[in-house]
Design a protein around this motif. Structure first.
Motif, PDB file in Angstrom:
ATOM      1  N   LEU A  98       5.178   3.634 -11.569  1.00 52.44           N
ATOM      2  CA  LEU A  98       4.105   2.854 -12.190  1.00 52.44           C
ATOM      3  C   LEU A  98       4.661   1.893 -13.221  1.00 52.44           C
ATOM      4  O   LEU A  98       4.219   0.737 -13.319  1.00 52.44           O
ATOM      5  N   TYR A 134       2.022   8.605  -3.402  1.00 52.65           N
ATOM      6  CA  TYR A 134       1.603   8.614  -4.798  1.00 52.65           C
ATOM      7  C   TYR A 134       2.762   8.156  -5.682  1.00 52.65           C
ATOM      8  O   TYR A 134       3.900   8.573  -5.492  1.00 52.65           O
ATOM      9  N   SER A 135       2.465   7.326  -6.666  1.00 57.24           N
ATOM     10  CA  SER A 135       3.475   6.914  -7.641  1.00 57.24           C
ATOM     11  C   SER A 135       3.618   7.967  -8.723  1.00 57.24           C
ATOM     12  O   SER A 135       2.661   8.670  -9.054  1.00 57.24           O
ATOM     13  N   ASP A 136       4.823   8.051  -9.296  1.00 58.03           N
ATOM     14  CA  ASP A 136       4.988   8.800 -10.534  1.00 58.03           C
ATOM     15  C   ASP A 136       5.058   7.804 -11.690  1.00 58.03           C
ATOM     16  O   ASP A 136       4.871   6.591 -11.492  1.00 58.03           O
ATOM     17  N   THR A 194      -6.430  11.361  -7.907  1.00 61.17           N
ATOM     18  CA  THR A 194      -5.072  11.855  -7.683  1.00 61.17           C
ATOM     19  C   THR A 194      -4.855  13.174  -8.410  1.00 61.17           C
ATOM     20  O   THR A 194      -4.249  14.108  -7.864  1.00 61.17           O
ATOM     21  N   THR A 237      -6.233   7.316 -11.918  1.00 61.16           N
ATOM     22  CA  THR A 237      -5.524   8.554 -11.552  1.00 61.16           C
ATOM     23  C   THR A 237      -6.451   9.753 -11.402  1.00 61.16           C
ATOM     24  O   THR A 237      -5.990  10.860 -11.118  1.00 61.16           O
ATOM     25  N   THR A 254      -1.159   3.316  -8.114  1.00 65.78           N
ATOM     26  CA  THR A 254      -0.588   4.664  -8.132  1.00 65.78           C
ATOM     27  C   THR A 254      -0.744   5.387  -6.806  1.00 65.78           C
ATOM     28  O   THR A 254      -0.259   6.511  -6.657  1.00 65.78           O
ATOM     29  N   TYR A 255      -1.396   4.753  -5.834  1.00 71.95           N
ATOM     30  CA  TYR A 255      -1.719   5.463  -4.594  1.00 71.95           C
ATOM     31  C   TYR A 255      -1.919   4.465  -3.458  1.00 71.95           C
ATOM     32  O   TYR A 255      -2.598   3.457  -3.624  1.00 71.95           O
ATOM     33  N   PRO A 272       3.199   1.059  -4.560  1.00 73.89           N
ATOM     34  CA  PRO A 272       3.635   2.449  -4.331  1.00 73.89           C
ATOM     35  C   PRO A 272       4.447   2.615  -3.049  1.00 73.89           C
ATOM     36  O   PRO A 272       5.472   3.310  -3.044  1.00 73.89           O
ATOM     37  N   TRP A 313      -2.072  13.383 -15.343  1.00 73.71           N
ATOM     38  CA  TRP A 313      -1.408  12.668 -14.245  1.00 73.71           C
ATOM     39  C   TRP A 313       0.107  12.661 -14.423  1.00 73.71           C
ATOM     40  O   TRP A 313       0.854  12.894 -13.474  1.00 73.71           O
ATOM     41  N   ARG A 357      -6.613   2.103  -8.615  1.00 79.71           N
ATOM     42  CA  ARG A 357      -5.908   3.216  -7.971  1.00 79.71           C
ATOM     43  C   ARG A 357      -4.785   2.715  -7.066  1.00 79.71           C
ATOM     44  O   ARG A 357      -3.858   3.461  -6.761  1.00 79.71           O
ATOM     45  N   THR A 384       2.540  14.313 -11.613  1.00 76.91           N
ATOM     46  CA  THR A 384       3.356  13.418 -10.780  1.00 76.91           C
ATOM     47  C   THR A 384       4.802  13.306 -11.239  1.00 76.91           C
ATOM     48  O   THR A 384       5.676  12.942 -10.440  1.00 76.91           O
TER      49      THR A 384
END
Length: 290
Positions: free
Chosen positions: A251, A245-247, A207, A204, A281-282, A66, A2, A278, A6
């Motif tokens: 996060l 989506y988070s990187d 993702t 993740t 991160t999403y 996010p 992940w 989730r 990301t």
């Protein structure tokens, strides 16, 4: 995997694709930030005032971080505001002032100024029924629909309210009533898609699959005009659907806002949420058009 998909790959790519980074000569005073969104162009939520309509202190982190972190980036030129409908005092009224202070601290970590945070006094609780009409009236009081400077975007829960929480569900219906009653104004509304049990606690895993296939598809398209996409549960490129989506950096900010900002909420099962959820991160936002 992940972190690679990301964070590492996007940061390497920006070194080769962004002129300012390549030359170390910057036109603006903002260093370019990575973004992983579908659609890749987020022109539909640019130059707007975004109201996050939440039920309780910590909702902004546990479910919406996010999108808050992404849509607060300077490139979008958005103003982000929080409307929290309760003080989070379901356990005891004495907790209310504590959780309100924590909300302000969390918001500041997420980049939201205290002047853009409003806390209402609806009674918190799974057994509390919030009137849809009252929510509509509260939104009329705190949202300036006559402003001509920016378009207004509402972001809240969907009809299932994440785990069927009645306060969250009421907010969806109240916000949608407000939207319909001000249909002639410059207001749009997005709802956060409630995830099924296995997706909610997949962290993740899904993702990784989605982004891996997207990278492979992009690579193949350099040689063959074919598009390969994998998007679980709903088409990725729907015209009314936004996926964010988070990187790793986003996060880390979410963890800080929850663990340090909402310290009173960090009982044992919250750590399980931070590890497995989730939502951190999403986010999948769907525009409400009916």
């Amino acid at each position: 995997m992940w972190i690679l998909l990301t964070t590492s790959i996007p940061q390497v790519l920006i070194n080769y694709t962004n002129t300012e980074v390549k030359t170390n000569r910057f036109v603006t005073n903002q260093y370019p930030q990575n973004s992983i969104t579908f659609p890749k162009s987020m022109s539909s939520i640019t130059g707007t005032t975004i109201y996050y309509i939440i039920g309780h202190p910590d909702d902004e982190v546990m479910f919406f971080s996010p999108t808050i972190l992404e849509l607060s980036k300077p490139r979008y030129n958005n103003t982000v505001k929080l409307l929290c409908f309760s003080k989070g005092d379901s356990v005891d009224e004495s907790m209310g002032p504590i959780r309100v202070k924590e909300l302000y601290k969390s918001a500041s970590i997420l980049g939201i100024d205290s002047s853009d945070v409003t806390v209402l006094d609806y009674k918190d609780g799974m057994n509390e029924s919030w009137s849809i009409k009252d929510i509509n009236e509260s939104l009329k009081q705190y949202i300036d629909v006559k402003s001509k400077n920016k378009q207004i975007v509402l972001v809240t829960f969907d009809e299932w309210g994440v785990s069927n929480h009645p306060n969250h569900i009421a907010l969806y219906h109240g916000a949608n009533l407000f939207r319909k009653n001000t249909i002639k104004s410059n207001i749009r509304m997005y709802k956060l898609k409630s995830l099924g049990f296995w997706e909610k606690y997949s962290f993740t895993f899904l993702t990784n699959i989605e982004l891996f296939v997207d990278y492979i598809s992009t690579l193949i398209q350099r040689f063959v005009p074919v598009n390969i996409t994998v998007s679980f549960f709903e088409p990725k490129n729907s015209s009314t659907s936004i996926k964010i989506y988070s990187d790793l950096n986003m996060l880390a900010c979410s963890y800080a806002a929850m663990g340090y900002g909402h310290y009173s909420q960090m009982v044992w099962f919250r750590y399980g949420w931070l590890i497995l959820s989730r939502y951190l991160t999403y986010n999948h936002l769907i525009e409400v058009v009916n």
